[in-house]
Design an enzyme around this catalytic site. Structure first.
Site, PDB file in Angstrom:
ATOM      1  N   LYS A 134       0.855  -1.195   0.000  1.00 23.34           N
ATOM      2  CA  LYS A 134       0.000   0.000   0.000  1.00 23.34           C
ATOM      3  C   LYS A 134       0.878   1.228   0.000  1.00 23.34           C
ATOM      4  O   LYS A 134       1.990   1.209   0.555  1.00 23.34           O
ATOM      5  CB  LYS A 134      -0.872   0.027   1.260  1.00 23.34           C
ATOM      6  CG  LYS A 134      -2.084   0.915   1.138  1.00 23.34           C
ATOM      7  CD  LYS A 134      -3.183   0.184   0.407  1.00 23.34           C
ATOM      8  CE  LYS A 134      -4.474   0.921   0.364  1.00 23.34           C
ATOM      9  NZ  LYS A 134      -5.536   0.022  -0.125  1.00 23.34           N
TER      10      LYS A 134
HETATM   11  N1  GLU Z   1      -7.015   0.309  -3.485  1.00 24.79           N
HETATM   12  C1  GLU Z   1      -7.817  -0.821  -3.790  1.00 24.79           C
HETATM   13  C2  GLU Z   1      -7.930  -1.739  -2.568  1.00 24.79           C
HETATM   14  O1  GLU Z   1      -7.783  -1.311  -1.452  1.00 24.79           O
HETATM   15  C3  GLU Z   1      -7.366  -1.520  -5.054  1.00 24.79           C
HETATM   16  C4  GLU Z   1      -5.970  -2.062  -5.051  1.00 24.79           C
HETATM   17  C5  GLU Z   1      -5.491  -2.563  -6.413  1.00 24.79           C
HETATM   18  O2  GLU Z   1      -6.230  -2.524  -7.373  1.00 24.79           O
HETATM   19  O3  GLU Z   1      -4.337  -2.978  -6.451  1.00 24.79           O
HETATM   20  O4  GLU Z   1      -8.262  -2.890  -2.677  1.00 24.79           O
END
Ligand code: GLU
Length: 459
Positions: free
Chosen positions: A116
């Protein structure tokens, strides 16, 4: 918040340690040692990267903006997860969100690890030119640790396809001649994005609710009547009559989930309330969701805040305080805004019987325990909001295969994947006394533990 994920992972490991049918080849001291290693691996990120992006603003001043990339675990594949643009981003939050990505990808069999990113800023306070520079700087500072087979960012709160297009372009110019299509997902379709990516999270959020309460129960009800599980009992009480739904958050996730609920042919739901950072709109006869979506598209993402705006847009609703939505007497509440929305001090005021976590970690551990004890069904984040990363995976595959899937193909692959996960989790859930969150975590932890063991990582 950080302790909730760690706590449930540790509880899952404790239960698995006692279950001699799980990894039976490990016994005695070796088993204990392996589980200690697992606890250490899963509770701590592999890497925590932090930088201060130096940005020259249009007014001539220079600011240093804190930015993070956390790489939690890559046992199942490259690190994967969004980059959050929000003023409240902090290190603990990004670590927790990265670990949720590890669990989410494991749960849905998406061949990625968990990561993240975060940038501490309110994107509304910067010009487009400044945001462009911020995105480029993020990639410059972190380019060594990113890449299609290393760590693949995507949008999260406050970021979208515009930011991913900019970041991918910067990555490409830093590494000329190398593969770049899969370096970022959630890009615009013309830049190598996938059809359906923008809608994927919201569609998946509504689908998990519909599948549990409608499709799965319809087929399985006769096998499930003798359950001791308080949540399962709440589900079994559902008699097919239309449900009232409130949706907190009317951004990319909430607005799509609300529209899915509004249009659903299977259950005649009524979306009676929606909210955003300014207001709650309420109509006991059901809100006109398409008209609201049209309104926010023309008004900087905000719902109507005044009677005149409602009149002009021909929308019937009462305007209330933004927090009023949380305490409404509705059947279902979809939480698609920030984390920590239901917590120790407001948990007793919640009346909804079913809560769907469209956002990551919107219910704190104290509130989760209290509501679960009361028999409220909470469909947890890692189950409900995985649509985004699932379609990110399809985008990454399309980039590799130089193929382009139709919108119908994408939605079919997305919902089939979520259905497969639920078909694996739900029979166990109805058969044992734990809430759905525990069932999901245990499934993910089992998968990660087995893979880590087979990779020889538990010594
Ligand atoms: N930000 C989104 C999540 O928390 C998508 C992450 C992604 O597509 O890699 O799942």
């Amino acid at each position: 918040m950080i302790s909730q994920t760690r706590m449930i992972v540790q509880e899952s490991l404790d239960a698995l340690l006692e279950d001699s049918a799980f990894l039976p080849e490990l016994d005695g001291d070796a088993r204990k040692q392996a589980f200690t290693s697992l606890g250490a691996i899963l509770s701590t990120p592999n890497h925590l990267h932090k930088s201060f992006l130096r940005i020259a603003l249009e007014n001539g001043s220079v600011v240093r903006i804190p930015a993070f990339r956390v790489q939690h675990n890559n046992a199942l594949g490259p690190y994967k997860g969004g980059i959050r643009f929000h003023e409240s981003v902090n290190e603990d939050e990004v670590i927790n969100l990265a670990s949720l990505m590890t669990l989410k990808n494991a749960l849905h069999d998406v061949p990625y690890g968990g990561g993240k990113g975060g940038i501490v800023l309110d994107p509304r306070s910067y010009s487009e030119k400044e945001l462009h520079l911020i995105c480029k700087k993020y990639v410059q500072y972190f380019s060594d640790i990113l890449g299609p087979d290393k760590d693949i960012p995507a949008p999260d709160m406050g970021s979208g396809e515009r930011e991913m297009d900019w970041m991918m372009a910067e990555y490409k110019s830093i590494r000329p001649g190398q593969a770049y299509k899969g370096s970022f997902t959630g890009k615009s379709v013309i830049n190598g994005g996938s059809l359906g990516r923008r809608e994927a999270t919201g569609k998946g959020v509504y689908f998990t609710f519909r599948y549990l309460l409608h499709d799965f129960l319809q087929n399985q009800r006769k096998f499930l009547s003798n359950t001791d599980n308080a949540f399962a009992k709440t589900a079994l009480e559902y008699d097919g009559s239309p449900m009232t739904i409130a949706v907190q958050g009317f951004g990319n996730v909430g607005s799509v989930a609300a529209l899915e609920a509004y249009q659903c042919q299977h259950m005649q739901n009524k979306v009676v309330a929606v909210s955003d950072r300014n207001v709650t709109l309420h109509n006991p006869d059901g809100l006109d969701i398409p008209a609201l979506i049209k309104f926010v598209a023309l008004n900087n993402g905000d719902l109507p805040t005044g009677e005149n705006q409602l009149l002009d847009a021909n929308i019937k609703a009462t305007i209330m305080d933004r927090n009023d939505l949380l305490y409404m007497d509705v059947d279902v509440m979809i939480l698609a805004a920030l984390e920590d929305q239901i917590h120790d001090t407001n948990k007793e005021k919640i009346k909804a019987r079913i809560i769907v976590e469209g956002a990551n970690a919107p219910v704190t551990s104290e509130a989760d325990e209290y509501l679960s004890d009361k028999g409220v069904i909470i469909i947890p984040d890692i189950l409900a909001n995985a649509g985004g990363v699932i379609v990110s995976y399809l985008e990454w595959m399309q980039g590799r295969e130089t193929q382009f899937y139709s919108e119908d193909q994408v939605y079919k692959l997305l919902l089939d994947k979520m259905k497969n996960t639920m078909d694996t989790i739900l029979p166990a859930f109805f058969g044992d006394p734990h809430p759905l969150r525990q069932n999901c975590y245990i499934h993910s932890v089992m998968k990660l533990s087995t893979v880590l063991y087979r990779q020889g990582k538990l010594y």
